[in-house]
Design a protein around this motif. Structure first.
Motif, PDB file in Angstrom:
ATOM      1  N   ILE A  42       0.861  -1.179   0.000  1.00 38.52           N
ATOM      2  CA  ILE A  42       0.000   0.000   0.000  1.00 38.52           C
ATOM      3  C   ILE A  42       0.894   1.226   0.000  1.00 38.52           C
ATOM      4  CG2 ILE A  42      -1.739   1.315   1.251  1.00 38.52           C
ATOM      5  CD1 ILE A  42      -2.886  -1.310   2.241  1.00 38.52           C
ATOM      6  N   ASN A  43       0.767   2.026  -1.059  1.00 42.39           N
ATOM      7  CA  ASN A  43       1.541   3.261  -1.204  1.00 42.39           C
ATOM      8  C   ASN A  43       0.711   4.433  -0.704  1.00 42.39           C
ATOM      9  OD1 ASN A  43       3.525   1.750  -2.458  1.00 42.39           O
ATOM     10  ND2 ASN A  43       2.893   2.315  -4.511  1.00 42.39           N
ATOM     11  N   HIS A  44       1.299   5.230   0.172  1.00 41.49           N
ATOM     12  CA  HIS A  44       0.547   6.335   0.773  1.00 41.49           C
ATOM     13  C   HIS A  44       0.434   7.538  -0.155  1.00 41.49           C
ATOM     14  CE1 HIS A  44       4.151   8.729   1.681  1.00 41.49           C
ATOM     15  NE2 HIS A  44       4.718   7.630   2.139  1.00 41.49           N
ATOM     16  N   SER A  45      -0.476   8.420   0.180  1.00 40.42           N
ATOM     17  CA  SER A  45      -0.701   9.646  -0.597  1.00 40.42           C
ATOM     18  C   SER A  45       0.378  10.676  -0.268  1.00 40.42           C
ATOM     19  CB  SER A  45      -2.078  10.218  -0.277  1.00 40.42           C
ATOM     20  OG  SER A  45      -2.128  10.590   1.093  1.00 40.42           O
ATOM     21  N   LEU A  46       0.306  11.820  -0.908  1.00 41.89           N
ATOM     22  CA  LEU A  46       1.316  12.855  -0.747  1.00 41.89           C
ATOM     23  C   LEU A  46       1.518  13.251   0.710  1.00 41.89           C
ATOM     24  CD1 LEU A  46       3.275  14.831  -2.079  1.00 41.89           C
ATOM     25  CD2 LEU A  46       1.364  16.432  -2.331  1.00 41.89           C
ATOM     26  N   GLY A 123      -2.554   2.209  -4.305  1.00 41.77           N
ATOM     27  CA  GLY A 123      -2.071   3.533  -3.959  1.00 41.77           C
ATOM     28  C   GLY A 123      -3.059   4.601  -4.356  1.00 41.77           C
ATOM     29  N   ALA A 124      -3.135   5.625  -3.531  1.00 40.17           N
ATOM     30  CA  ALA A 124      -3.995   6.764  -3.825  1.00 40.17           C
ATOM     31  C   ALA A 124      -3.135   7.995  -4.044  1.00 40.17           C
ATOM     32  CB  ALA A 124      -4.958   7.002  -2.665  1.00 40.17           C
ATOM     33  N   ASP A 125      -3.564   8.840  -4.976  1.00 36.65           N
ATOM     34  CA  ASP A 125      -2.876  10.104  -5.203  1.00 36.65           C
ATOM     35  C   ASP A 125      -1.423   9.813  -5.604  1.00 36.65           C
ATOM     36  OD1 ASP A 125      -2.730  13.024  -5.068  1.00 36.65           O
ATOM     37  OD2 ASP A 125      -1.744  12.795  -3.134  1.00 36.65           O
ATOM     38  N   LEU A 126      -0.464  10.376  -4.936  1.00 38.06           N
ATOM     39  CA  LEU A 126       0.951  10.119  -5.216  1.00 38.06           C
ATOM     40  C   LEU A 126       1.247   8.615  -5.166  1.00 38.06           C
ATOM     41  CD1 LEU A 126       3.932  11.029  -5.571  1.00 38.06           C
ATOM     42  CD2 LEU A 126       4.046  11.123  -3.077  1.00 38.06           C
ATOM     43  N   GLY A 127       0.663   7.928  -4.203  1.00 36.60           N
ATOM     44  CA  GLY A 127       0.878   6.490  -4.076  1.00 36.60           C
ATOM     45  C   GLY A 127       0.399   5.715  -5.290  1.00 36.60           C
ATOM     46  N   GLY A 129       0.379   6.987  -8.363  1.00 34.59           N
ATOM     47  CA  GLY A 129       1.387   7.266  -9.391  1.00 34.59           C
ATOM     48  C   GLY A 129       2.614   6.394  -9.227  1.00 34.59           C
ATOM     49  N   ILE A 130       3.039   6.193  -7.982  1.00 30.79           N
ATOM     50  CA  ILE A 130       4.177   5.307  -7.717  1.00 30.79           C
ATOM     51  C   ILE A 130       3.813   3.875  -8.085  1.00 30.79           C
ATOM     52  CG2 ILE A 130       5.659   4.358  -5.894  1.00 30.79           C
ATOM     53  CD1 ILE A 130       5.357   7.148  -4.492  1.00 30.79           C
ATOM     54  N   ALA A 131       2.570   3.473  -7.822  1.00 37.78           N
ATOM     55  CA  ALA A 131       2.111   2.126  -8.203  1.00 37.78           C
ATOM     56  C   ALA A 131       2.195   1.941  -9.718  1.00 37.78           C
ATOM     57  CB  ALA A 131       0.686   1.898  -7.704  1.00 37.78           C
ATOM     58  N   TRP A 132       1.745   2.950 -10.474  1.00 34.01           N
ATOM     59  CA  TRP A 132       1.849   2.872 -11.940  1.00 34.01           C
ATOM     60  C   TRP A 132       3.305   2.693 -12.357  1.00 34.01           C
ATOM     61  CZ3 TRP A 132      -1.967   1.909 -15.096  1.00 34.01           C
ATOM     62  CH2 TRP A 132      -3.253   2.375 -14.845  1.00 34.01           C
ATOM     63  N   GLU A 133       4.187   3.484 -11.771  1.00 35.25           N
ATOM     64  CA  GLU A 133       5.616   3.401 -12.113  1.00 35.25           C
ATOM     65  C   GLU A 133       6.190   2.030 -11.751  1.00 35.25           C
ATOM     66  OE1 GLU A 133       7.390   5.347 -13.896  1.00 35.25           O
ATOM     67  OE2 GLU A 133       6.451   7.302 -13.806  1.00 35.25           O
ATOM     68  N   MET A 134       5.794   1.495 -10.601  1.00 31.88           N
ATOM     69  CA  MET A 134       6.274   0.168 -10.197  1.00 31.88           C
ATOM     70  C   MET A 134       5.849  -0.893 -11.202  1.00 31.88           C
ATOM     71  SD  MET A 134       5.782   0.219  -6.061  1.00 31.88           S
ATOM     72  CE  MET A 134       6.647  -1.353  -5.818  1.00 31.88           C
ATOM     73  N   SER A 135       4.622  -0.754 -11.702  1.00 33.48           N
ATOM     74  CA  SER A 135       4.132  -1.743 -12.675  1.00 33.48           C
ATOM     75  C   SER A 135       4.834  -1.600 -14.015  1.00 33.48           C
ATOM     76  CB  SER A 135       2.618  -1.653 -12.833  1.00 33.48           C
ATOM     77  OG  SER A 135       2.259  -0.459 -13.488  1.00 33.48           O
ATOM     78  N   ALA A 136       5.228  -0.383 -14.372  1.00 33.49           N
ATOM     79  CA  ALA A 136       5.972  -0.188 -15.620  1.00 33.49           C
ATOM     80  C   ALA A 136       7.372  -0.789 -15.521  1.00 33.49           C
ATOM     81  CB  ALA A 136       6.058   1.302 -15.952  1.00 33.49           C
ATOM     82  N   ILE A 148      -5.675   4.582  -7.231  1.00 29.54           N
ATOM     83  CA  ILE A 148      -6.881   5.337  -6.879  1.00 29.54           C
ATOM     84  C   ILE A 148      -6.576   6.821  -7.069  1.00 29.54           C
ATOM     85  CG2 ILE A 148      -8.502   5.889  -5.030  1.00 29.54           C
ATOM     86  CD1 ILE A 148      -7.659   3.104  -3.802  1.00 29.54           C
ATOM     87  N   ALA A 149      -7.414   7.509  -7.807  1.00 31.61           N
ATOM     88  CA  ALA A 149      -7.262   8.955  -8.043  1.00 31.61           C
ATOM     89  C   ALA A 149      -5.872   9.295  -8.536  1.00 31.61           C
ATOM     90  CB  ALA A 149      -7.610   9.737  -6.761  1.00 31.61           C
ATOM     91  N   SER A 150      -5.417   8.537  -9.526  1.00 34.41           N
ATOM     92  CA  SER A 150      -4.103   8.790 -10.111  1.00 34.41           C
ATOM     93  C   SER A 150      -4.129   8.368 -11.572  1.00 34.41           C
ATOM     94  CB  SER A 150      -3.013   8.039  -9.357  1.00 34.41           C
ATOM     95  OG  SER A 150      -3.189   6.647  -9.493  1.00 34.41           O
ATOM     96  N   SER A 151      -3.115   8.782 -12.300  1.00 31.78           N
ATOM     97  CA  SER A 151      -3.053   8.505 -13.717  1.00 31.78           C
ATOM     98  C   SER A 151      -1.650   8.049 -14.082  1.00 31.78           C
ATOM     99  CB  SER A 151      -3.393   9.783 -14.502  1.00 31.78           C
ATOM    100  OG  SER A 151      -3.122   9.612 -15.871  1.00 31.78           O
TER     101      SER A 151
END
Length: 156
Positions: A42-46, A123-127, A129-136, A148-151
């Motif tokens: 679980i990646n935390h928000s900003l 992950g939500a928010d910043l978390g 975004g980090i989740a997306w990067e980890m998957s890439a 959640i609430a990230s792109s």
């Protein structure tokens, strides 16, 4: 609250080819011991931190969506988020650190903990975004990605 734990990552390569040595990383572990159950990161928000039981109380716990009797849950702090005030982060080049760099640091931390595959990254928010990067970085090491609430796309 679960105890804040700390490990040192010997070498952290940044996206711009900067090398950062001896980075202290703090994290919390919940649920079953590492190596005995599927792992959820679980990646935390900003403005958050690794205290999942505070930030994610509605979904984490016995008989909840993330059942701690079935999973190992890890949450890693983004360096410098002031959770561990006694750690000196003055040597970190914060102006050069990207979301991808944090994703690399999270993977390095997981590898140090002998975690090579994740059942889920949430992950939500910043978390998120980090989740997306980890998957890439390692798409075959994450079975379920739940941002959640990230792109995956940022203004650049």
């Amino acid at each position: 609250m679960h105890t804040l734990q700390q490990i040192t990552i010997p070498v952290w390569p940044l996206e711009d080819n900067t090398i950062v040595n001896k980075v202290s990383v703090t994290y919390r572990q919940y649920g079953l011991p590492i190596g005995t159950a599927p792992v959820i990161l679980i990646n935390h928000s900003l403005n958050g931190d690794s205290d999942c039981m505070f930030h994610w109380d509605g979904v984490i716990g016995t008989n909840k969506a993330i059942d701690l009797s079935e999973y190992t849950v890890i949450s890693i702090d983004v360096p410098g988020n002031e959770v561990a005030r006694e750690i000196n982060y003055d040597h970190l080049p914060f102006d050069k650190i990207s979301g991808r760099d944090v994703a690399v640091l999270f993977w390095l931390t997981l590898f140090e903990l002998d975690i090579n595959e994740l059942f889920a990254v949430i992950g939500a928010d910043l978390g998120g975004g980090i989740a997306w990067e980890m998957s890439a970085l390692f798409p075959k090491r994450i079975l379920n990605l739940i941002p959640i609430a990230s792109s995956p796309i940022t203004d650049g």
